[in-house]
Design an enzyme around this catalytic site. Sequence first.
Site, PDB file in Angstrom:
ATOM      1  N   HIS A 129       7.270  -9.925 -16.096  1.00 41.53           N
ATOM      2  CA  HIS A 129       6.696  -8.538 -15.643  1.00 41.53           C
ATOM      3  C   HIS A 129       6.612  -7.638 -16.980  1.00 41.53           C
ATOM      4  CE1 HIS A 129       5.735  -5.268 -13.018  1.00 41.53           C
ATOM      5  NE2 HIS A 129       6.282  -4.525 -13.835  1.00 41.53           N
ATOM      6  N   GLU A 130       7.703  -7.702 -17.364  1.00 43.63           N
ATOM      7  CA  GLU A 130       7.846  -6.445 -18.502  1.00 43.63           C
ATOM      8  C   GLU A 130       7.164  -7.008 -19.704  1.00 43.63           C
ATOM      9  OE1 GLU A 130       9.241  -3.671 -18.101  1.00 43.63           O
ATOM     10  OE2 GLU A 130       9.912  -4.267 -16.254  1.00 43.63           O
ATOM     11  N   HIS A 133       3.448  -6.009 -19.166  1.00 45.07           N
ATOM     12  CA  HIS A 133       2.906  -4.491 -19.534  1.00 45.07           C
ATOM     13  C   HIS A 133       2.601  -4.570 -21.074  1.00 45.07           C
ATOM     14  CE1 HIS A 133       3.950  -2.459 -16.093  1.00 45.07           C
ATOM     15  NE2 HIS A 133       5.205  -2.601 -15.990  1.00 45.07           N
ATOM     16  N   GLU A 191       1.411  -1.681 -12.582  1.00 45.23           N
ATOM     17  CA  GLU A 191       2.533  -2.469 -12.079  1.00 45.23           C
ATOM     18  C   GLU A 191       2.067  -3.884 -11.438  1.00 45.23           C
ATOM     19  OE1 GLU A 191       5.965  -2.329 -11.867  1.00 45.23           O
ATOM     20  OE2 GLU A 191       5.592  -0.789 -13.568  1.00 45.23           O
TER      21      GLU A 191
END
Length: 270
Positions: A129-130, A133, A191
């Site tokens: 997920h990070e 980004h 997100e």
Amino acid sequence: MGVTAIMSSPKLLVYGLLVVVLSACATSPLGRQQFLLMPEDQMDEMGVAAYDQMKQEKPVSNNAQETRYVRCVANAITSVLDEKQTWEVNLFQDDSANAFALPGGKIGVNTGLLKVARTQDQLAAVLGHEVGHVLAHHSNERMSLQYATQSGMQLLSAVTGQDSALKQGLFAALGVGTQYGITLPFSRKHEAEADIIGLQLMAKAGFDPHQAINLWQNMSAANGQEPPEFMSTHPSNSTRISGLKARMSEVEPLYQQARASGRSPQCSTG
């Protein structure tokens, strides 16, 4: 100046602005239109500068086993990226359940996250997920919208300079603002986008994507009573879990292909 020149000046101004706007248009990995003004090399420089400062101000864990474990999971995730680069990964001594990735190939994990992300697959969900980004240029997008009137060099100087409101805001836009007293959560669209990219990355790396759901169930239990979704830019845990479930049929083949090709991460703290 002649009349013709005077009349043409506004046209030249409009043309110049149009060129800037068109050159700033980009598309995210999931096909969403974006407005990106910052050159990527300067975003990388800011990410590296912010990370170096964090290492000076925040203690790095001296637990060698946990550090190897975190790097094992992170390296498995970054190994499936199309653009190959060396990522620096550190475990920070911090009880908050948090992690981040920055432009320039930097990843940080707090020790507190390991109490919530209890398996390698759950940690992979967070790191995917990070990194998502970063791949989607979300910090560039936020900076472009908030600091469009300032040059990249001005912003880079602010990141590496003395503490200021601008510097704190830039750290927040990069995604590490909570370390410096300013919270600027990524938007719901960012997100959701990072969730999808993260699922794809962890599946390609051979981590079970279903564990992303278990991770957010753990997060929900750890957070207790969360505020109503309309009060936060972050999606609620239940909304996030629903979104992840809806994407499972798309990423399961990626997971099966990864396992069939021999991608089977064996990361542990033992």
